[in-house]
Design an enzyme around this catalytic site. Structure first.
Site, short mmCIF file in Angstrom:
data_model
loop_
_atom_site.label_atom_id
_atom_site.label_comp_id
_atom_site.label_asym_id
_atom_site.label_seq_id
_atom_site.Cartn_x
_atom_site.Cartn_y
_atom_site.Cartn_z
N CYS A 42 0.83 -1.22 0.00
CA CYS A 42 0.00 0.00 0.00
C CYS A 42 0.86 1.27 0.00
CB CYS A 42 -0.97 -0.04 1.18
SG CYS A 42 -2.42 1.00 0.93
N HIS A 91 -4.02 -5.27 0.22
CA HIS A 91 -3.65 -5.80 1.54
C HIS A 91 -3.72 -7.33 1.58
CE1 HIS A 91 -3.42 -2.03 3.94
NE2 HIS A 91 -4.13 -1.58 2.92
N GLU A 119 -2.67 -9.19 3.86
CA GLU A 119 -2.95 -9.62 5.23
C GLU A 119 -4.44 -9.55 5.55
OE1 GLU A 119 -3.33 -5.34 5.62
OE2 GLU A 119 -1.95 -6.61 4.50
#
Length: 368
Positions: free
Chosen positions: A256, A342, A344
């Site tokens: 990001c 993202h 995660e």
């Protein structure tokens, strides 16, 4: 709380447009850039995501708060949004393992939330007009709020990483783990650290303005540049760190804001999007494997895709299928790659978690 007891509240956009609603019980005024998240679940993770610092969060899901809050479902040590705008706010929750109501959570965090807003109308409006500053308030003096809103800085050129970064370095994971990572915290989420630790990493997390010398003193096997809020352009220290890591061909992974820092470190520009991507159902195509991924995204800036295409040292690895913007890239002759979204998740799907495995493999290859 009875509906009749709740105060009138308003959402005022920078262009003067007003939407009326109700407070959830707390009085006050909050400023920020209005943005919307399309996720059906995961509101607590969203509210505590440092990437949302300085933003008024509008949730497109009609019901917010119905499953309460849980201390294990946070991405930082506090709520990071400036305030919440929603349709139906649930004062009661029905999940067995919830530890409290969302209303109490907002009161504890001293964060303003307003509901009973026509969120479909707001989303439709800012989708056409673009992201802009706004204010939510239980004070309905429109002219006074307009004057205050004019003083709120635009997100373009705004440095916010320093507001959410750790003040001092800290460690995460098992000290005897086989791999050591130096991570630059420009708004890092806890689930990123969990993903690295679960893959055998011991991480030292550094403040946003740490130098390469400070990060390299840990003698890491790899380096990580985190997600975070605001415009990447003012983060010159982070860009210099990326330049040093890349010049030495050390393993580097950026997510990001970290992805944007890697671009800027190589002379590739970034720009503010009309609305940005925020949600947990964004489709991305991996150009290396040809496979599609449903991803969690949260960004208002993006790397210039055309400049990456022309850059002799880079290749595009992922594209966003809704608007064909750049979603991932890697360097051809350096141990460096990054993605705009993202992997995660938290909240969101796990289609992209393989990217952490890829980072570990890059580190192991470098060790050989």
């Amino acid at each position: 709380m009875k509906y009749s007891q709740r105060k009138k509240a308003i959402l005022l956009l920078a262009d003067g447009t007003v939407f009326e609603g109700k407070s959830i019980g707390t009085d006050g005024t909050a400023f920020g850039e209005i943005c919307y998240n399309t996720g059906m679940t995961g509101y607590q993770e969203v509210f505590t995501d440092p990437s949302y610092f300085g933003q008024l969060m509008l949730t497109t899901n009609a019901h917010i708060g119905n499953y309460g809050v849980n201390n294990d479902e946070v991405e930082s040590d506090s709520m990071k949004i400036s305030g919440l705008v929603c349709k139906n706010f649930s004062f009661f929750y029905s999940r067995d393992n919830a530890q409290g109501s969302l209303q109490n959570y907002f009161e504890k965090e001293n964060t303003l939330a307003i509901s009973d807003i026509d969120t479909r109308a707001v989303v439709s409006y800012i989708r056409d007009k673009g992201a802009m500053n706004a204010v939510i308030s239980t004070d309905t003096d429109i002219e006074a709020l307009k004057a205050k809103l004019q003083a709120v800085p635009d997100m373009n050129g705004l440095e916010l990483a320093s507001k959410v970064s750790t003040k001092e370095p800290y460690f995460f994971g098992e000290e005897d783990a086989p791999i050591k990572i130096s991570a630059l915290d420009i708004g890092i989420k806890k689930n990123i650290l969990r993903n690295l630790a679960n893959r055998g990493c011991y991480i030292k997390v550094f403040p946003y303005n740490a130098t390469f010398e400070e990060m390299s003193a840990f003698n890491p096997d790899g380096y990580f540049l985190s997600n975070g809020p605001g415009d990447p352009s003012p983060l010159k220290d982070a860009q210099n760190v990326a330049k040093e890591i890349i010049s030495r061909n050390l393993p580097l992974f950026g997510i990001c804001l970290g992805h944007q820092i890697i671009a800027l470190a190589n002379g590739i520009s970034t720009y503010k999007m009309h609305n940005g991507h925020r949600g947990i159902n964004h489709p991305v195509k991996n150009l290396i494997t040809g496979k599609g991924e449903i991803t969690s995204q949260n960004h208002g800036f993006v790397v210039n895709k055309e400049e990456v295409e022309k850059h002799p040292d880079f290749e595009i690895t992922h594209v966003h299928l809704n608007d064909n913007t750049l979603a991932g890239m890697r360097m051809k002759n350096k141990n460096c790659f990054s993605v705009q979204y993202h992997p995660e998740a938290s909240p969101g799907p796990h289609d992209s978690s393989y990217l952490f495995d890829q980072f570990i493999e890059n580190i192991k290859s470098a060790q050989k």
